[in-house]
Design a protein around this motif. Structure first.
Motif, PDB file in Angstrom:
ATOM      1  N   LEU A  49       0.731  -1.128  -0.016  1.00 13.90           N
ATOM      2  CA  LEU A  49       0.148   0.021   0.043  1.00 13.90           C
ATOM      3  C   LEU A  49       0.962   1.412   0.096  1.00 13.90           C
ATOM      4  N   SER A  50       0.150   2.335  -0.507  1.00 17.90           N
ATOM      5  CA  SER A  50       0.930   3.719  -0.099  1.00 17.90           C
ATOM      6  C   SER A  50       0.961   4.015   1.236  1.00 17.90           C
ATOM      7  N   PHE A  51       1.771   4.784   1.733  1.00 18.72           N
ATOM      8  CA  PHE A  51       1.868   5.011   3.210  1.00 18.72           C
ATOM      9  C   PHE A  51       0.589   5.754   3.896  1.00 18.72           C
ATOM     10  N   THR A  52      -0.021   6.505   2.933  1.00 22.58           N
ATOM     11  CA  THR A  52      -1.598   7.062   3.232  1.00 22.58           C
ATOM     12  C   THR A  52      -2.431   5.985   3.512  1.00 22.58           C
ATOM     13  N   GLU A  53      -2.453   5.197   2.613  1.00 24.25           N
ATOM     14  CA  GLU A  53      -3.523   4.072   2.550  1.00 24.25           C
ATOM     15  C   GLU A  53      -3.188   3.341   3.674  1.00 24.25           C
ATOM     16  N   GLN A  54      -1.882   2.881   4.126  1.00 24.56           N
ATOM     17  CA  GLN A  54      -1.375   2.016   5.010  1.00 24.56           C
ATOM     18  C   GLN A  54      -2.073   2.550   6.594  1.00 24.56           C
ATOM     19  N   ASP A  55      -1.657   3.791   6.589  1.00 29.28           N
ATOM     20  CA  ASP A  55      -2.469   4.599   7.865  1.00 29.28           C
ATOM     21  C   ASP A  55      -3.847   4.447   7.968  1.00 29.28           C
ATOM     22  N   ILE A  56      -4.458   4.935   6.813  1.00 36.21           N
ATOM     23  CA  ILE A  56      -6.108   4.625   6.902  1.00 36.21           C
ATOM     24  C   ILE A  56      -6.643   3.585   7.029  1.00 36.21           C
ATOM     25  N   PHE A  57      -6.118   2.526   6.336  1.00 37.03           N
ATOM     26  CA  PHE A  57      -6.557   1.188   6.774  1.00 37.03           C
ATOM     27  C   PHE A  57      -6.131   0.646   8.148  1.00 37.03           C
ATOM     28  N   SER A  58      -5.219   0.811   8.668  1.00 32.27           N
ATOM     29  CA  SER A  58      -4.780   0.572   9.955  1.00 32.27           C
ATOM     30  C   SER A  58      -5.352   1.263  11.020  1.00 32.27           C
ATOM     31  N   LEU A  59      -5.887   2.368  10.763  1.00 30.09           N
ATOM     32  CA  LEU A  59      -6.515   3.237  12.009  1.00 30.09           C
ATOM     33  C   LEU A  59      -7.699   2.679  12.585  1.00 30.09           C
ATOM     34  N   GLY A  60      -7.623   2.265  13.910  1.00 31.54           N
ATOM     35  CA  GLY A  60      -8.857   1.695  14.274  1.00 31.54           C
ATOM     36  C   GLY A  60      -9.072   0.201  14.256  1.00 31.54           C
ATOM     37  N   ARG A  61      -8.107  -0.338  13.369  1.00 29.88           N
ATOM     38  CA  ARG A  61      -8.066  -1.786  13.130  1.00 29.88           C
ATOM     39  C   ARG A  61      -7.082  -2.535  13.258  1.00 29.88           C
ATOM     40  N   ALA A  62      -6.137  -2.154  14.333  1.00 33.69           N
ATOM     41  CA  ALA A  62      -4.573  -2.688  14.438  1.00 33.69           C
ATOM     42  C   ALA A  62      -4.653  -4.245  14.619  1.00 33.69           C
ATOM     43  N   GLU A  63      -5.791  -4.893  14.952  1.00 30.41           N
ATOM     44  CA  GLU A  63      -5.950  -6.372  15.339  1.00 30.41           C
ATOM     45  C   GLU A  63      -6.269  -7.012  13.671  1.00 30.41           C
ATOM     46  N   VAL A  64      -6.721  -6.092  12.926  1.00 30.57           N
ATOM     47  CA  VAL A  64      -7.004  -6.702  11.621  1.00 30.57           C
ATOM     48  C   VAL A  64      -6.022  -6.622  10.429  1.00 30.57           C
TER      49      VAL A  64
END
Length: 113
Positions: A49-64
């Motif tokens: 992923l791009s860094f931006t998308e990595q941050d967005i997708f990970s936000l609030g979903r760190a267990e997923v």
């Protein structure tokens, strides 16, 4: 939960994708570049992923979904836990990963999230 077969079906649904071995995993490539790998042993995927998308997708979903915890994570490689991800999120993540790696002529008609 998303099955490995669901993951494979989504990943192979993009233009010109090849499924090839990659060490102990299966890789999904477009024009010889890996955009995702599938670890059948641990039921995990890794996507580019791009860094931006990595941050967005990970936000609030760190267990997923979360950055790979080493230098690969700092290059955008992101882990997705298949046992915990829903199919809609996985599809969105795979679209982003494919578009991140694919040539513009192939990803042009795909709507990126």
């Amino acid at each position: 939960m998303v099955s490995p077969e669901d993951f494979q079906k989504i990943a192979l649904g993009f233009p010109e994708v090849e499924e090839l071995p990659h060490f102990e995993k299966t890789s999904f490539r477009v024009k010889k570049k890996i955009f995702a790998t599938l670890d059948l042993t641990n039921l995990e995927a890794t996507v580019k992923l791009s860094f931006t998308e990595q941050d967005i997708f990970s936000l609030g979903r760190a267990e997923v979904i979360y950055p790979v915890p080493n230098k690969w994570g700092k290059q955008g490689w992101t882990r997705v836990i298949l046992k915990k991800v829903d199919k809609a999120l996985l599809q969105t993540v795979l679209i982003s990963a494919y578009c991140e790696v694919a040539p513009a002529r192939l990803s042009k008609g795909i709507t990126r999230p």
